[in-house]
Scaffold this motif. Sequence first.
Motif, PDB file in Angstrom:
ATOM      1  N   ASP A  63       0.794  -1.165  -0.232  1.00 46.18           N
ATOM      2  CA  ASP A  63      -0.002   0.156   0.034  1.00 46.18           C
ATOM      3  C   ASP A  63       0.800   1.202  -0.106  1.00 46.18           C
ATOM      4  N   ALA A  64       1.888   1.266   0.655  1.00 45.56           N
ATOM      5  CA  ALA A  64       2.779   2.337   0.793  1.00 45.56           C
ATOM      6  C   ALA A  64       4.266   2.111   0.501  1.00 45.56           C
ATOM      7  N   VAL A  65       4.999   3.306   0.503  1.00 43.68           N
ATOM      8  CA  VAL A  65       6.327   3.109   0.054  1.00 43.68           C
ATOM      9  C   VAL A  65       7.060   4.334   0.911  1.00 43.68           C
ATOM     10  N   ARG A  66       8.251   4.075   1.251  1.00 46.43           N
ATOM     11  CA  ARG A  66       9.308   4.941   1.870  1.00 46.43           C
ATOM     12  C   ARG A  66      10.217   5.402   0.911  1.00 46.43           C
ATOM     13  N   THR A  67      10.470   6.283   0.522  1.00 47.68           N
ATOM     14  CA  THR A  67      11.437   6.725  -0.590  1.00 47.68           C
ATOM     15  C   THR A  67      11.812   8.105  -0.656  1.00 47.68           C
ATOM     16  N   LYS A  68      13.110   8.462  -1.372  1.00 49.49           N
ATOM     17  CA  LYS A  68      13.262   9.819  -1.746  1.00 49.49           C
ATOM     18  C   LYS A  68      12.897  10.051  -3.208  1.00 49.49           C
ATOM     19  N   GLN A  69      12.169   8.926  -3.560  1.00 52.98           N
ATOM     20  CA  GLN A  69      11.812   9.256  -5.035  1.00 52.98           C
ATOM     21  C   GLN A  69      10.371   9.384  -5.353  1.00 52.98           C
ATOM     22  N   ILE A  70      10.005  10.251  -4.743  1.00 51.54           N
ATOM     23  CA  ILE A  70       8.344  10.570  -5.007  1.00 51.54           C
ATOM     24  C   ILE A  70       8.085  11.104  -6.283  1.00 51.54           C
ATOM     25  N   ALA A  71       8.984  12.001  -6.891  1.00 52.06           N
ATOM     26  CA  ALA A  71       8.977  12.146  -8.274  1.00 52.06           C
ATOM     27  C   ALA A  71       8.713  11.010  -9.285  1.00 52.06           C
ATOM     28  N   GLY A  72      10.017  10.236  -9.135  1.00 51.14           N
ATOM     29  CA  GLY A  72      10.004   9.015  -9.939  1.00 51.14           C
ATOM     30  C   GLY A  72       8.762   8.045  -9.730  1.00 51.14           C
ATOM     31  N   GLN A  73       8.193   7.864  -8.459  1.00 49.20           N
ATOM     32  CA  GLN A  73       6.955   6.991  -8.241  1.00 49.20           C
ATOM     33  C   GLN A  73       5.879   7.565  -9.152  1.00 49.20           C
ATOM     34  N   LEU A  74       5.670   9.087  -8.866  1.00 47.49           N
ATOM     35  CA  LEU A  74       4.390   9.624  -9.552  1.00 47.49           C
ATOM     36  C   LEU A  74       4.592   9.433 -11.126  1.00 47.49           C
ATOM     37  N   LEU A  92       6.035  16.166 -16.119  1.00 47.58           N
ATOM     38  CA  LEU A  92       4.629  16.488 -15.355  1.00 47.58           C
ATOM     39  C   LEU A  92       4.798  16.058 -13.928  1.00 47.58           C
ATOM     40  N   ALA A  93       5.449  15.083 -13.413  1.00 45.48           N
ATOM     41  CA  ALA A  93       5.366  15.024 -12.059  1.00 45.48           C
ATOM     42  C   ALA A  93       6.208  15.804 -11.317  1.00 45.48           C
ATOM     43  N   PRO A  99       5.167  22.702  -6.319  1.00 45.03           N
ATOM     44  CA  PRO A  99       4.579  23.654  -5.133  1.00 45.03           C
ATOM     45  C   PRO A  99       4.875  23.174  -3.792  1.00 45.03           C
ATOM     46  N   LEU A 100       5.097  22.229  -3.545  1.00 48.61           N
ATOM     47  CA  LEU A 100       5.331  21.538  -2.170  1.00 48.61           C
ATOM     48  C   LEU A 100       6.562  21.913  -1.485  1.00 48.61           C
ATOM     49  N   LYS A 101       7.540  22.441  -2.345  1.00 48.42           N
ATOM     50  CA  LYS A 101       8.740  22.947  -2.107  1.00 48.42           C
ATOM     51  C   LYS A 101       9.688  22.010  -1.240  1.00 48.42           C
ATOM     52  N   ILE A 102       9.623  20.732  -1.711  1.00 49.43           N
ATOM     53  CA  ILE A 102      10.204  19.642  -0.918  1.00 49.43           C
ATOM     54  C   ILE A 102      11.716  19.800  -1.190  1.00 49.43           C
ATOM     55  N   LYS A 103      12.609  19.872  -0.182  1.00 49.67           N
ATOM     56  CA  LYS A 103      14.167  20.130  -0.333  1.00 49.67           C
ATOM     57  C   LYS A 103      14.718  18.935  -1.028  1.00 49.67           C
ATOM     58  N   PRO A 104      15.322  19.453  -2.342  1.00 51.47           N
ATOM     59  CA  PRO A 104      15.917  18.252  -3.250  1.00 51.47           C
ATOM     60  C   PRO A 104      17.227  17.686  -2.481  1.00 51.47           C
ATOM     61  N   GLY A 109      16.639  14.059  -8.898  1.00 50.57           N
ATOM     62  CA  GLY A 109      15.578  13.451  -8.776  1.00 50.57           C
ATOM     63  C   GLY A 109      14.981  12.858  -7.605  1.00 50.57           C
ATOM     64  N   GLU A 110      15.908  13.232  -6.639  1.00 47.65           N
ATOM     65  CA  GLU A 110      15.648  12.586  -5.341  1.00 47.65           C
ATOM     66  C   GLU A 110      15.370  13.737  -4.136  1.00 47.65           C
ATOM     67  N   THR A 111      14.503  13.334  -3.171  1.00 45.72           N
ATOM     68  CA  THR A 111      14.387  14.580  -2.086  1.00 45.72           C
ATOM     69  C   THR A 111      15.336  14.133  -1.253  1.00 45.72           C
ATOM     70  N   ALA A 112      15.501  15.330  -0.132  1.00 42.21           N
ATOM     71  CA  ALA A 112      16.864  15.390   0.780  1.00 42.21           C
ATOM     72  C   ALA A 112      16.513  14.438   1.920  1.00 42.21           C
ATOM     73  N   TYR A 113      15.205  13.829   1.935  1.00 44.27           N
ATOM     74  CA  TYR A 113      14.767  12.743   3.038  1.00 44.27           C
ATOM     75  C   TYR A 113      13.736  11.847   2.433  1.00 44.27           C
ATOM     76  N   LEU A 114      13.668  10.868   3.226  1.00 40.38           N
ATOM     77  CA  LEU A 114      12.603   9.836   2.790  1.00 40.38           C
ATOM     78  C   LEU A 114      11.239  10.457   3.243  1.00 40.38           C
ATOM     79  N   LEU A 115      10.410  10.097   2.054  1.00 42.83           N
ATOM     80  CA  LEU A 115       9.010  10.437   2.445  1.00 42.83           C
ATOM     81  C   LEU A 115       8.080   9.180   2.284  1.00 42.83           C
ATOM     82  N   PHE A 116       7.186   9.078   3.067  1.00 44.05           N
ATOM     83  CA  PHE A 116       6.272   7.958   3.674  1.00 44.05           C
ATOM     84  C   PHE A 116       5.013   8.326   3.026  1.00 44.05           C
ATOM     85  N   PHE A 117       4.387   7.682   1.817  1.00 34.74           N
ATOM     86  CA  PHE A 117       3.054   7.918   1.369  1.00 34.74           C
ATOM     87  C   PHE A 117       2.559   6.593   0.735  1.00 34.74           C
TER      88      PHE A 117
END
Length: 381
Positions: A63-74, A92-93, A99-104, A109-117
């Motif tokens: 159901d969920a994933v914890r990753t720095k690659q939310i843009a890649g998953q989207l 597009l992703a 607009p979320l201004k997630i720190k790169p 293509g990766e965020t500075a921290y893991l996101l759980f979604f």
Amino acid sequence: MSPTLYVDVHVLQTVPPANINRDDNGDPKEAFFGGVRRSRVSSQAWKRATRQYFAERNPTGADAVRTKQIAGQLAKRLHQRHALGEEQAQRLANAVLQPLKIKPGRKAGETAYLLFFGYQQLDAIIDLFAEEIPELVELDDTALAARLKGLPVQEALSKGHPLDVALFGRMVAEIPALNVDAATQIAHALSTHSVELEMDYYTAVDDENTENTGAGMIGTVGFNSATLYRYATLGIHQLEHNLGGADATDDGARRFLDAFARSMPTGHTNSYAHRTRPSLVAVVIRADQPVNLVSAFENPVALREDDTDGIAEKSACRLAREYGIAVRQWGDEPVLAAACHTFAPDSKAAEAVEGVFGPNHTFTELLDRVHQTLRSARENA
């Protein structure tokens, strides 16, 4: 809405020689408690094992994933759902999430921290602009960013949480609106007795070497064996708040209890085949606060030469006594106390456990009792 209820889970589990959770030196993690060294398994290690257990057994997949690659998953979801090319989907992703201004992060293509979604949350984001995709892919970067700026992407990530996120929470320091308070807490597992680190000296033979008898490889790895006390608590009211429904909450509580009891971290599993099942799972549903019973083992369990009971049996007696004293002295009678154990019916351990937690249940019966108690408490609230 569920009343304030906490489901405390107390587990005794004996693990043979193993190295299921390594420290920075590659040895089994330890802790100093009650004046002696104990075997320790970190809460993060058992949280991950629990998450993986019920994700693998979910018929719809993870159901969920914890990753720095939310843009890649989207982008991947866009490619799957709308047959966009990889480059178009990624562009597009990136624009949707901007607009979320997630720190790169350091890597592109990766965020500075893991996101759980949850994957369903990514689908909810796509639903916000799905009908406009043919038009959006034709826009240049500036026009695309302006067009997507007002989409409620943050709101889509703030609701519809999968069970994984609802249970273990999400922390995003830079975007507090995305934080989710965890419904569960898992303690570091500790051995009920003192433990000494042992070293395994091993060799590997070169099957094609027929000229000499020397080893092809030599190494060492640390290990220990222990009877562990494991504890977790689940806030039913918080879980219902995160999931938004009573039925999902009851099912989620059952799945969590099942996964926590049956899961096992997999460090060095091929070397030690260490997977066991608990000797005791005791569940206490409380209306006041969670209570960890690790104080039962501050004085480490030890065996005498004339003992006929093992460490697990003596640990169960200690745990039962600690629980009984706590209830009697503090006067906080629980909503439910029940247990499943594997001790011989005429043993001291069985007598002690059943004296405070009630008759022995099969594990399925224990889960059923918890489910029924939670439903009755909600109906009577």
